[in-house]
Design an enzyme around this catalytic site. Structure first.
Site, PDB file in Angstrom:
ATOM      1  N   CYS A 169       0.849  -1.192   0.000  1.00 65.32           N
ATOM      2  CA  CYS A 169       0.000   0.000   0.000  1.00 65.32           C
ATOM      3  C   CYS A 169       0.894   1.255   0.000  1.00 65.32           C
ATOM      4  CB  CYS A 169      -0.968  -0.037   1.175  1.00 65.32           C
ATOM      5  SG  CYS A 169      -2.157   1.316   1.195  1.00 65.32           S
ATOM      6  N   ASP A 225      -9.243  -3.225  -7.048  1.00 65.35           N
ATOM      7  CA  ASP A 225      -8.778  -2.187  -6.119  1.00 65.35           C
ATOM      8  C   ASP A 225      -9.278  -0.844  -6.640  1.00 65.35           C
ATOM      9  OD1 ASP A 225      -7.375  -0.322  -4.602  1.00 65.35           O
ATOM     10  OD2 ASP A 225      -5.566  -1.552  -4.514  1.00 65.35           O
ATOM     11  N   HIS A 258      -7.833  -4.464  -2.898  1.00 66.95           N
ATOM     12  CA  HIS A 258      -6.669  -3.883  -2.232  1.00 66.95           C
ATOM     13  C   HIS A 258      -6.265  -4.777  -1.052  1.00 66.95           C
ATOM     14  CE1 HIS A 258      -4.037  -0.513  -1.266  1.00 66.95           C
ATOM     15  NE2 HIS A 258      -4.407  -0.615  -0.010  1.00 66.95           N
TER      16      HIS A 258
END
Length: 290
Positions: A169, A225, A258
């Site tokens: 991330c 995502d 994600h």
């Protein structure tokens, strides 16, 4: 980016209060961050048998930067992996990733890159965490801290001619930006790191830094995502090729959200995570970080 980060933890969960504190406060990697509690049943735990593992500190000018490091006990000249955390800082999952690398013969280091700005592990309100802590960590500061981690590794059993970085991330974005910063980096693996946005005001995106990226970077992303549209990956790929860089690659997993590698969260997707981990290790071996 906020909605999918919150949803990847637990859809519909209330993060409006600081109801938890990080366990083992003051020990880098010693417990899960408050925002990720309770962790899920499939959370992976790697033991420290045969390892030297735990908190260390390293100088960055006059500042002592805390970090978690893991390495095979008693061995020297180890290839080095920098591990860049998510927005939650260096909690137990990031420490576990370091131990996974150490079990395979690496010296793995995860510096606490937010520590100057607050305790990322204590927040449960994600928008507040980003505005009060994460957004204050500039690329210049982060790159200097990672450089300090490399110097520490060189003095503590690491062979920094075999230098890799991986991150998740926010740390996935950091993987791209550090690759643009350090021309001596051997290779990188970026897990679902935003490429067309920055967190600190004024910092450039990975797309904008494409001309400076020399090391081969593997990007691992989920097609579902919503915070990282696939077209932004296409933009980065095009920018890299326009700069004459053809060594980086992207893998996009269909129907995957994600944070699919985060085994302690509901977003975890075992098939994609296992495949990504195998590709990560193969990438480092292929490009000389082994």
């Amino acid at each position: 980016m906020l909605k999918e980060e919150i949803d990847s933890l637990a859809p519909g969960r209330d993060f409006s209060r600081r109801g938890f504190v990080q366990t083992a406060v003051g020990t880098v990697g010693g417990g899960f961050a408050a925002a990720v509690l309770p962790v899920t049943a499939q959370t992976i735990s790697t033991d420290t048998a045969g390892l030297e593992a735990g908190s260390v500190s390293m100088p960055v000018g006059d500042f002592k930067l805390p970090a978690y490091r893991a390495a095979p006990a008693g061995r020297k000249n180890l290839p080095v992996i920098l591990v860049a955390s998510e927005i939650f800082g260096v909690h137990e999952h990031i420490a576990d990733v370091c131990r996974r690398f150490a079990k395979l013969g690496y010296l793995a280091i995860a510096p606490e890159l937010f520590v100057r700005h607050g305790n990322a592990g204590a927040y449960t309100d994600i928008p507040k965490l980003i505005s009060e802590v994460v957004s204050k960590a500039s690329d210049a500061q982060v790159n200097a801290d990672l450089d300090a981690a490399v110097a520490w590794a060189a003095a503590n059993g690491g062979d920094t001619s075999k230098l890799g970085i991986t991150g998740f991330c926010w740390g996935g974005r950091t993987t791209w930006t550090y690759a643009a910063h350090n021309t001596k980096l051997t290779a990188g693996v970026a897990w679902y790191g935003p490429v067309a946005r920055s967190y600190h005001p004024g910092d450039k995106t990975a797309v904008e830094r494409a001309t400076s990226i020399k090391a081969p970077v593997l990007g691992l992303y989920g097609a579902a995502d919503s915070g990282i549209p696939v077209e932004t990956l296409t933009q980065l790929e095009a920018a890299l090729k326009a700069a004459g860089h053809t060594k980086s690659e992207f893998v996009v997993y269909p129907d995957t959200p994600h944070a699919f590698h985060a085994d302690y969260r509901p977003s975890y997707r075992k098939a994609a995570a296992d495949d990504g981990w195998a590709r990560c290790l193969a990438w480092f071996r292929k490009h000389g970080v082994a």
